[in-house]
Motif scaffolding. Sequence first.
Motif, short mmCIF file in Angstrom:
data_model
loop_
_atom_site.label_atom_id
_atom_site.label_comp_id
_atom_site.label_asym_id
_atom_site.label_seq_id
_atom_site.Cartn_x
_atom_site.Cartn_y
_atom_site.Cartn_z
N ALA A 9 0.87 -1.18 0.00
CA ALA A 9 0.00 0.00 0.00
C ALA A 9 0.91 1.23 0.00
O ALA A 9 2.13 1.10 0.16
CB ALA A 9 -0.90 -0.01 1.23
N ILE A 10 0.31 2.38 -0.18
CA ILE A 10 1.12 3.61 -0.23
C ILE A 10 0.85 4.46 1.01
O ILE A 10 -0.30 4.58 1.46
CB ILE A 10 0.81 4.38 -1.53
N GLY A 11 1.92 5.00 1.58
CA GLY A 11 1.79 5.92 2.71
C GLY A 11 2.37 7.27 2.35
O GLY A 11 3.42 7.33 1.68
N ILE A 12 1.69 8.34 2.76
CA ILE A 12 2.19 9.69 2.51
C ILE A 12 2.13 10.47 3.83
O ILE A 12 1.09 10.53 4.47
CB ILE A 12 1.37 10.40 1.41
N ASP A 13 3.28 11.01 4.22
CA ASP A 13 3.42 11.67 5.51
C ASP A 13 3.56 13.18 5.27
O ASP A 13 4.54 13.62 4.69
CB ASP A 13 4.70 11.10 6.16
N VAL A 14 2.55 13.92 5.69
CA VAL A 14 2.58 15.37 5.46
C VAL A 14 3.18 16.05 6.69
O VAL A 14 2.57 16.07 7.76
CB VAL A 14 1.14 15.89 5.20
N GLY A 15 4.38 16.59 6.54
CA GLY A 15 5.05 17.26 7.65
C GLY A 15 5.16 18.76 7.39
O GLY A 15 4.77 19.24 6.32
N GLY A 16 5.71 19.47 8.35
CA GLY A 16 5.84 20.92 8.24
C GLY A 16 6.81 21.34 7.15
O GLY A 16 6.64 22.39 6.53
N THR A 17 7.85 20.52 6.89
CA THR A 17 8.84 20.92 5.88
C THR A 17 8.83 20.04 4.64
O THR A 17 9.24 20.47 3.58
CB THR A 17 10.27 20.91 6.47
N GLY A 18 8.37 18.79 4.79
CA GLY A 18 8.38 17.91 3.62
C GLY A 18 7.15 17.02 3.56
O GLY A 18 6.57 16.68 4.59
#
Length: 291
Positions: free
Chosen positions: A28-37
């Motif tokens: 599966a795909i994971g996407i991590d939305v952070g403050g810089t990236g």
Amino acid sequence: MTKPDTLAPAAQAVGPLSAALPPLPQRAIGIDVGGTGIKGGIVNLRKGKLTGERFRIPTPQPATPEAVAGVIAEVLDELLSRDKAPSAEELSVGVTLPGIVIDNVVLSAANIDESWLECDTTELLKDFPGRISTLNDADAAGLAEARYGAGANRPGTIMTVTLGTGVGTALVHDGVLVPNSELGHLEFEGAKPAEAKVSASARERLNMPWPEYGETLRRFLVHVERIQPVSQFIIGGGISKRSEDFLPFVTGLRAEVVPAQLTNNAGIVGAALYAAERARLAAANALGSAE
Ligand code: BGC
């Protein structure tokens, strides 16, 4: 003593309902939305590891829902162009956000642009391929740690505490996530919220030497333990790379305290696992109600 099989398909066999559920897809795909990236990866759900490199694009500023959705689309396009990408029929995509997320709706925005408040991410991401689920960033990291990392094969109640710009917490019991615990927002020794004193950025802002930071974290965990006893605290976030500098001062707790193991990729791995599990549950429910 038999060595625990850490590559056991833990993700397949957790929770009382799991026996009745179809198996998870392999990836599966994971996407991590952070403050810089904004970082994404294809996750092998059997191993809890990335298949191939992770892909990162800087977070747009201001990080409004529309701007972030545009970058998520680019990350997803890149990952889906790879040979090992999950097929369209079994594609699940998990997306993390640093706020309370209930039924894919964002309900707090302490460390993100306030235009995220009340944002319905199902609507925002509706043209994206696959089944998309959104969850809190610490919850994603904690789920990954509990299943594949420092808490793997360990029954009971585990709390992951992520120390970064804010303080996130994730509660997992016998492998099942209880989302949105948000204990970084407790009041603590006059700090409202606690993260103003306990986060990695607070350590920098207050110029705290490592022993003092470890001692502050110790008192915070004692406070947390009074409210929610657990058997293990897993300490995550970028600062966990320096755990040797401050964890020796975190002593005398009832629970065991250990550093996270998946550090950089915990958010991506946990997001992918969460999305695949939600999709499997939705499919099983749809099947049940059609019968
Ligand atoms: C937010 C949490 C988040 C944590 C770590 C806190 O300020 O309220 O939702 O998990 O920061 O990013």
